[in-house]
Design an enzyme around this catalytic site. Structure first.
Site, mmCIF file in Angstrom:
data_model
loop_
_atom_site.group_PDB
_atom_site.id
_atom_site.type_symbol
_atom_site.label_atom_id
_atom_site.label_comp_id
_atom_site.label_asym_id
_atom_site.label_seq_id
_atom_site.Cartn_x
_atom_site.Cartn_y
_atom_site.Cartn_z
ATOM 1 N N ASP A 1 -12.409 -10.072 -0.874
ATOM 2 C CA ASP A 1 -13.711 -10.173 -0.210
ATOM 3 C C ASP A 1 -14.675 -9.255 -0.943
ATOM 4 O O ASP A 1 -14.268 -8.232 -1.503
ATOM 5 C CB ASP A 1 -13.665 -9.911 1.309
ATOM 6 C CG ASP A 1 -13.005 -8.609 1.711
ATOM 7 O OD1 ASP A 1 -12.810 -7.712 0.854
ATOM 8 O OD2 ASP A 1 -12.675 -8.467 2.905
ATOM 9 N N GLU B 1 -6.370 -10.537 -1.300
ATOM 10 C CA GLU B 1 -7.193 -10.313 -0.101
ATOM 11 C C GLU B 1 -8.667 -10.227 -0.475
ATOM 12 O O GLU B 1 -9.412 -9.387 0.046
ATOM 13 C CB GLU B 1 -6.762 -9.023 0.613
ATOM 14 C CG GLU B 1 -5.294 -8.995 0.979
ATOM 15 C CD GLU B 1 -4.859 -7.737 1.722
ATOM 16 O OE1 GLU B 1 -5.728 -6.967 2.190
ATOM 17 O OE2 GLU B 1 -3.639 -7.532 1.840
ATOM 18 N N GLU C 1 0.791 -1.240 0.000
ATOM 19 C CA GLU C 1 0.000 0.000 0.000
ATOM 20 C C GLU C 1 0.822 1.289 0.000
ATOM 21 O O GLU C 1 0.592 2.179 0.809
ATOM 22 C CB GLU C 1 -0.952 -0.011 1.209
ATOM 23 C CG GLU C 1 -1.880 -1.215 1.191
ATOM 24 C CD GLU C 1 -2.780 -1.321 2.421
ATOM 25 O OE1 GLU C 1 -2.691 -0.450 3.311
ATOM 26 O OE2 GLU C 1 -3.560 -2.273 2.486
ATOM 27 N N ASN D 1 2.004 -5.168 -3.227
ATOM 28 C CA ASN D 1 0.600 -5.456 -2.920
ATOM 29 C C ASN D 1 -0.155 -4.163 -2.623
ATOM 30 O O ASN D 1 0.347 -3.310 -1.885
ATOM 31 C CB ASN D 1 0.579 -6.369 -1.676
ATOM 32 C CG ASN D 1 -0.775 -6.973 -1.394
ATOM 33 O OD1 ASN D 1 -1.394 -7.565 -2.274
ATOM 34 N ND2 ASN D 1 -1.248 -6.832 -0.158
ATOM 35 N N HIS E 1 -10.605 -5.781 -2.422
ATOM 36 C CA HIS E 1 -11.682 -5.639 -1.431
ATOM 37 C C HIS E 1 -12.823 -4.896 -2.129
ATOM 38 O O HIS E 1 -12.703 -3.708 -2.425
ATOM 39 C CB HIS E 1 -11.201 -4.814 -0.224
ATOM 40 C CG HIS E 1 -10.137 -5.498 0.560
ATOM 41 N ND1 HIS E 1 -10.367 -6.626 1.314
ATOM 42 C CD2 HIS E 1 -8.826 -5.215 0.730
ATOM 43 C CE1 HIS E 1 -9.249 -7.009 1.907
ATOM 44 N NE2 HIS E 1 -8.297 -6.167 1.573
HETATM 45 O O1 G2I Z 1 -7.878 -3.695 6.195
HETATM 46 C C1 G2I Z 1 -7.991 -4.872 5.465
HETATM 47 C C2 G2I Z 1 -6.653 -5.300 4.900
HETATM 48 C C3 G2I Z 1 -6.173 -4.282 3.884
HETATM 49 N N1 G2I Z 1 -4.928 -4.707 3.278
HETATM 50 C C4 G2I Z 1 -3.871 -5.048 4.187
HETATM 51 C C5 G2I Z 1 -4.325 -6.019 5.258
HETATM 52 O O2 G2I Z 1 -3.283 -6.258 6.172
HETATM 53 C C6 G2I Z 1 -5.569 -5.517 5.952
HETATM 54 O O3 G2I Z 1 -5.918 -6.492 6.946
HETATM 55 C C7 G2I Z 1 -6.482 -5.975 8.118
HETATM 56 C C8 G2I Z 1 -6.848 -7.118 9.040
HETATM 57 O O4 G2I Z 1 -7.825 -7.914 8.404
HETATM 58 C C9 G2I Z 1 -7.397 -6.571 10.355
HETATM 59 O O5 G2I Z 1 -7.580 -7.640 11.278
HETATM 60 O O6 G2I Z 1 -5.566 -5.131 8.746
HETATM 61 C C10 G2I Z 1 -6.114 -4.500 9.880
HETATM 62 C C11 G2I Z 1 -5.156 -3.470 10.435
HETATM 63 O O7 G2I Z 1 -3.958 -3.419 9.817
HETATM 64 C C12 G2I Z 1 -6.439 -5.539 10.935
HETATM 65 O O8 G2I Z 1 -7.079 -4.923 12.014
HETATM 66 C C13 G2I Z 1 -6.448 -5.084 13.223
HETATM 67 C C14 G2I Z 1 -6.988 -4.031 14.170
HETATM 68 O O9 G2I Z 1 -6.606 -2.752 13.664
HETATM 69 C C15 G2I Z 1 -6.412 -4.219 15.526
HETATM 70 O O10 G2I Z 1 -6.952 -3.293 16.403
HETATM 71 C C16 G2I Z 1 -6.649 -5.636 15.995
HETATM 72 O O11 G2I Z 1 -6.001 -5.855 17.221
HETATM 73 O O12 G2I Z 1 -6.758 -6.383 13.723
HETATM 74 C C17 G2I Z 1 -6.144 -6.627 14.953
HETATM 75 C C18 G2I Z 1 -6.403 -8.090 15.338
HETATM 76 O O13 G2I Z 1 -7.767 -8.371 15.341
#
Ligand code: G2I
Length: 457
Positions: A271, A269, A161, A203, A240
């Site tokens: 969805d 990724e 990103e 990515n 997404h």
């Molecule tokens: O935002 C969707 C994705 C976009 N591209 C990069 C990916 O790395 C990203 O994944 C998401 C995760 O699916 C989330 O799970 O990235 C988020 C943040 O980088 C993730 O969220 C984090 C929350 O911000 C935290 O507060 C939490 O502790 O998930 C953590 C675990 O549940």
């Protein structure tokens, strides 16, 4: 037909049924021996079907059951990010990531590494850094993490990103970007050195629509990297989708255009918010687009059940909260079973070992090559190993009978085909006794028969 109030009311229903029927006819009926899981269906065309996994859910038996049954590629949803793997500077923490990696490997699944360098999810200590200190910390992170997982990762999201949304086509402002525009290529070079066997990907999201400025900007960067020999092997489209950001009509064009640059393309990724037949058709379209592009090597969905999703309220995944298969699951499986185009070009990796005439045991050096060859080109990584005496400089001679060098790193070369000689650069001239260093190059055509031979200088 005379339209009565009752028949008018029926039109949307008829239209919906008709649309669903058209959607269903887009794919061939399942063949007799159709595969019954996403992974098996994808494997029929040499592709993979993966999912993001959260370490905390592995103990959930419904979750683990679906994971083990349906998917053959795994991405750690958060556990390999910078804040997770280096919570304190130079103190690395791999517990949760290892849980995912070990579970995947024990089940014969491959792993996409996500992500080595990113403006987001940085550990606190890194967020306030800048300049050379940050650049070095980032490169150290890339090197340490990629080295720790060396040989276990199919593809790394080396940089995630890095481009801005909107119409500017510019890089995203971040502390990493402020260390200099070359931070991305520096990260890729460090990753290649640390794990030469992994595919190295850029990515991003909102790069699905070919006409968007962000897509064009990423395309130009990849084109530039390929022309200058920066080691990049793949582009990840996160994909997404929802009603604000629907599957674009030119999605397949985007995949094909990136692939035409000589990189693999992966949907990393996926969805798609929604439900029922609309969602099912969207998943089908995305799957068919990948299948139609030879170098689209696989699809990863960003979670297993809707309730596992980062945006659970949009029910964007293939299984409902109870683990039941949704219509989107069936349309995806059917699309995979129907095929749709040639499979990805087989990438043959051959490793040849050549020992030089000067015996490394009595001084001198030896060189071995690891070759990653595809239809149109190759990447060669050459390892130079010192004998019992430290090297103060080295030259490697290679033979390129049917190929042309288009770019190289970590060595100076003379010529680009036929006999090509490679000499150390300043920082890798000195190799301790028994130690080794690597350089590499990419080219068009065939890279076989390089037969490297090393001479100490
Ligand atoms: O935002 C969707 C994705 C976009 N591209 C990069 C990916 O790395 C990203 O994944 C998401 C995760 O699916 C989330 O799970 O990235 C988020 C943040 O980088 C993730 O969220 C984090 C929350 O911000 C935290 O507060 C939490 O502790 O998930 C953590 C675990 O549940």
């Amino acid at each position: 037909m005379k339209l009565t109030a009752k028949s008018v009311a029926l039109i949307p229903i008829i239209a919906t049924v008709a649309t669903a029927a058209i959607g269903a006819t887009l794919i061939a009926p399942p063949v007799a021996n159709a595969a019954t899981t996403l992974a098996a269906a994808a494997q029929q065309s040499g592709r993979y079907f993966g999912t993001a996994v959260a370490a905390s859910r592995l103990s959930d038996s419904t979750y683990a059951g679906i994971l083990n049954r349906e998917f053959d590629m795994v991405t750690a949803e958060n556990e390999m990010k910078m804040d997770a793997t280096e919570p304190n500077q130079n103190q690395f923490s791999y517990g949760n990531a290892d849980r995912i990696v070990n579970q995947a490997r024990s089940q014969g699944k491959r792993i996409r590494g996500h992500a080595l360098a990113w403006h987001s999810q940085q550990p606190g200590w890194m967020q306030n850094m800048s300049g050379t200190a940050l650049r070095n910390a980032m490169l150290n992170h890339v090197t340490q993490v990629a080295t720790y997982y060396r040989g276990k990762i199919y593809a790394w999201d080396v940089v995630n990103e890095a481009f801005a949304d909107g119409s500017s086509g510019a890089r995203r402002d971040s502390n990493l970007q402020r260390t200099g525009n070359d931070w991305i290529e520096a990260a890729f070079r460090a990753a290649r050195t640390a794990d030469p066997g992994a595919k190295l990907c850029y990515n991003d999201y909102n790069t699905d629509d070919w006409s968007h400025a962000k897509t064009q900007a990423v395309y130009r960067m990849v084109q530039d990297f390929k022309s200058r020999g920066v080691p990049i092997d793949c582009v990840g489209l996160q994909s997404h989708f929802n009603s604000q950001s629907p599957v674009p009509s030119n999605y397949q064009t985007t995949l094909q255009n990136f692939a035409n640059l000589g990189v693999d393309v992966q949907i990393t990724e996926l969805d798609i918010e929604g439900s029922g037949s609309t969602q099912a058709q969207n998943y089908q379209r995305v799957t068919q687009a990948c299948l139609a592009v030879a170098r689209c090597t696989g699809i990863t969905v960003w979670g297993i059940r809707d309730t596992d999703s980062w945006r659970a309220s949009g029910t964007p995944l293939l299984f409902d909260g109870s683990g039941n298969k949704k219509a989107a699951y069936n349309s995806t499986l059917d699309a995979l079973n129907a095929g749709g185009g040639p499979g990805p070009t087989t990438t043959t990796t051959t490793t040849t070992t050549t020992t030089t005439s000067n015996d490394p045991g009595t001084g001198g050096c030896s060189a071995t090559v690891s070759l990653n060859q595809w239809n149109e080109g190759f990447v060669a990584t050459i390892k130079v190993t010192a004998g019992s005496t430290a090297l103060r400089g080295w030259t490697v001679s290679t033979t390129l009978s049917n190929g042309t060098v288009t770019g190289s790193w970590s060595a100076t070369r003379s010529g680009n085909s036929g006999t090509v000689n490679w000499t150390n650069v300043d920082y890798n001239a000195n190799v301790p006794a028994g130690g080794s260093t690597e350089f590499g190059f990419q080219g068009s055509g065939n890279g076989s028969g390089l037969n490297p031979s090393c001479t100490a200088r």
